[in-house]
Write a protein that holds these residues in place. Structure first.
Motif, PDB file in Angstrom:
ATOM      1  N   ALA A 111       0.829  -1.208   0.000  1.00 23.10           N
ATOM      2  CA  ALA A 111       0.000   0.000   0.000  1.00 23.10           C
ATOM      3  C   ALA A 111       0.863   1.257   0.000  1.00 23.10           C
ATOM      4  CB  ALA A 111      -0.932  -0.022   1.209  1.00 23.10           C
ATOM      5  N   ALA A 112       1.954   1.247   0.778  1.00 22.64           N
ATOM      6  CA  ALA A 112       2.821   2.423   0.853  1.00 22.64           C
ATOM      7  C   ALA A 112       3.500   2.685  -0.478  1.00 22.64           C
ATOM      8  CB  ALA A 112       3.855   2.237   1.958  1.00 22.64           C
ATOM      9  N   LEU A 113       3.966   1.637  -1.170  1.00 18.40           N
ATOM     10  CA  LEU A 113       4.595   1.815  -2.483  1.00 18.40           C
ATOM     11  C   LEU A 113       3.597   2.348  -3.497  1.00 18.40           C
ATOM     12  CD1 LEU A 113       6.711  -1.472  -2.648  1.00 18.40           C
ATOM     13  CD2 LEU A 113       7.635   0.860  -2.620  1.00 18.40           C
ATOM     14  N   ALA A 114       2.382   1.795  -3.497  1.00 17.22           N
ATOM     15  CA  ALA A 114       1.362   2.254  -4.436  1.00 17.22           C
ATOM     16  C   ALA A 114       0.998   3.712  -4.180  1.00 17.22           C
ATOM     17  CB  ALA A 114       0.120   1.372  -4.338  1.00 17.22           C
ATOM     18  N   ALA A 115       0.872   4.089  -2.922  1.00 11.40           N
ATOM     19  CA  ALA A 115       0.525   5.473  -2.601  1.00 11.40           C
ATOM     20  C   ALA A 115       1.668   6.423  -2.949  1.00 11.40           C
ATOM     21  CB  ALA A 115       0.187   5.580  -1.110  1.00 11.40           C
ATOM     22  N   LEU A 116       2.910   5.997  -2.706  1.00  7.02           N
ATOM     23  CA  LEU A 116       4.049   6.858  -3.017  1.00  7.02           C
ATOM     24  C   LEU A 116       4.198   7.046  -4.518  1.00  7.02           C
ATOM     25  CD1 LEU A 116       6.300   8.522  -1.769  1.00  7.02           C
ATOM     26  CD2 LEU A 116       7.749   6.468  -1.777  1.00  7.02           C
ATOM     27  N   ALA A 117       3.807   6.035  -5.304  1.00  6.97           N
ATOM     28  CA  ALA A 117       3.861   6.158  -6.760  1.00  6.97           C
ATOM     29  C   ALA A 117       2.875   7.197  -7.281  1.00  6.97           C
ATOM     30  CB  ALA A 117       3.586   4.805  -7.414  1.00  6.97           C
ATOM     31  N   ALA A 133       7.472   7.541   2.398  1.00 15.45           N
ATOM     32  CA  ALA A 133       8.842   7.083   2.157  1.00 15.45           C
ATOM     33  C   ALA A 133       9.441   6.483   3.426  1.00 15.45           C
ATOM     34  CB  ALA A 133       9.701   8.237   1.647  1.00 15.45           C
ATOM     35  N   ALA A 134       9.203   7.122   4.551  1.00 12.06           N
ATOM     36  CA  ALA A 134       9.709   6.595   5.817  1.00 12.06           C
ATOM     37  C   ALA A 134       9.078   5.245   6.135  1.00 12.06           C
ATOM     38  CB  ALA A 134       9.431   7.591   6.941  1.00 12.06           C
ATOM     39  N   LEU A 135       7.786   5.111   5.817  1.00 15.07           N
ATOM     40  CA  LEU A 135       7.098   3.841   6.053  1.00 15.07           C
ATOM     41  C   LEU A 135       7.663   2.742   5.144  1.00 15.07           C
ATOM     42  CD1 LEU A 135       4.854   2.275   7.466  1.00 15.07           C
ATOM     43  CD2 LEU A 135       3.245   3.149   5.748  1.00 15.07           C
TER      44      LEU A 135
END
Length: 257
Positions: A111-117, A133-135
């Motif tokens: 989820a964090a990678l998808a949101a950061l993208a 990014a920290a997550l």
């Protein structure tokens, strides 16, 4: 926002701790040998990738990721249509990253990678992008390593055996036959495998068979063909080896059956 670049070179000098690049590849495509100045998290969102370097081979099925040290030359082959998400990481975020390792990707990291993208490449470090990014970095640090790796020994005789097993994982030759082909004694081969790879000859070959089986399954081969190609009389025998190699609690890439 304009479309995000799919050129890895555009992410190496970004003044952010994490730079995310989604990309898709057609089945059977591959990258030439290359390296990145940054560390790389190579995450398979669909399909299966197989990466190789001088010191090993790693399989990256859906739901897994390969963590690659900075400046390590490597090549990647795609099995099936592949969707990936590469996260290029500031090397200073890791105290030690001196080898590749395959990790299981948690739902939170997904989820964090998808949101950061979805954030700008130059995201606000004090805002949502910085928190994501920290997550990402925290979840990578917590992720369990999986045994989807084939370490390659430096000894030329052992390396010939390993490359032969990678080329033909279904070979019925036993340890004595491989020792003869390598020009080494059974004892030398046995001790060398333990010392240089941390695995017995049998365990190394079992991993090689599981890794090839995953690649064949991702290519759409029938279950019976997959099992026979890697040296098993039935898909049930292959699945038993997958369970032994990955352990009772490990994440299980899909093997048809």
């Amino acid at each position: 926002m304009p479309p995000r670049s799919t050129d890895a070179a555009d992410y190496q000098d970004v003044p952010r701790s994490v730079a995310v690049m989604p990309k898709a590849f057609a089945a059977a495509s591959r990258t030439d040998r290359h390296f990145h100045p940054r560390a790389q998290l190579l995450y398979a969102t669909a399909g299966l990738m197989m990466a190789s370097a001088d010191d090993g081979t790693w399989v990256v099925p859906e739901g897994h990721a390969l963590l690659i040290p900075p400046r390590l030359p490597h090549a990647v082959a795609m099995h099936g249509a592949v969707a990936m998400c590469s996260a290029y990481l500031d090397p200073r975020a890791f105290a030690v990253l001196d080898r590749c390792r395959v990790i299981a990707v948690s739902p939170l990291l997904v989820a964090a990678l998808a949101a950061l993208a979805e954030e700008p490449v130059l995201y606000d470090e004090a805002g949502r992008g910085g928190h994501l990014a920290a997550l990402v970095l925290d979840e990578i640090g917590r992720a369990p390593e999986t045994p989807l790796a084939l370490p390659l020994p430096r000894d030329a005789r052992l390396r010939r055996v390993c490359l032969g097993l990678i080329e033909d994982p279904g070979s019925v030759d036993d340890l004595d036959a491989w020792a003869t082909r390598a020009g080494a004694s059974r004892r030398t081969l046995t001790r060398g495998f333990r010392q240089e790879t941390g695995l017995s000859f049998g365990d190394w070959r079992a991993r090689a068979r599981v890794i090839r089986a995953l690649a064949l399954a991702a290519d759409g081969r029938p279950a019976g063909h997959v099992a026979a190609a890697v040296g098993y009389r039935s898909r049930h025998a292959l699945r038993a080896t997958v369970g032994r190699v990955l352990g009772p609690h490990g994440a299980r890439p899909h093997i048809p059956g």
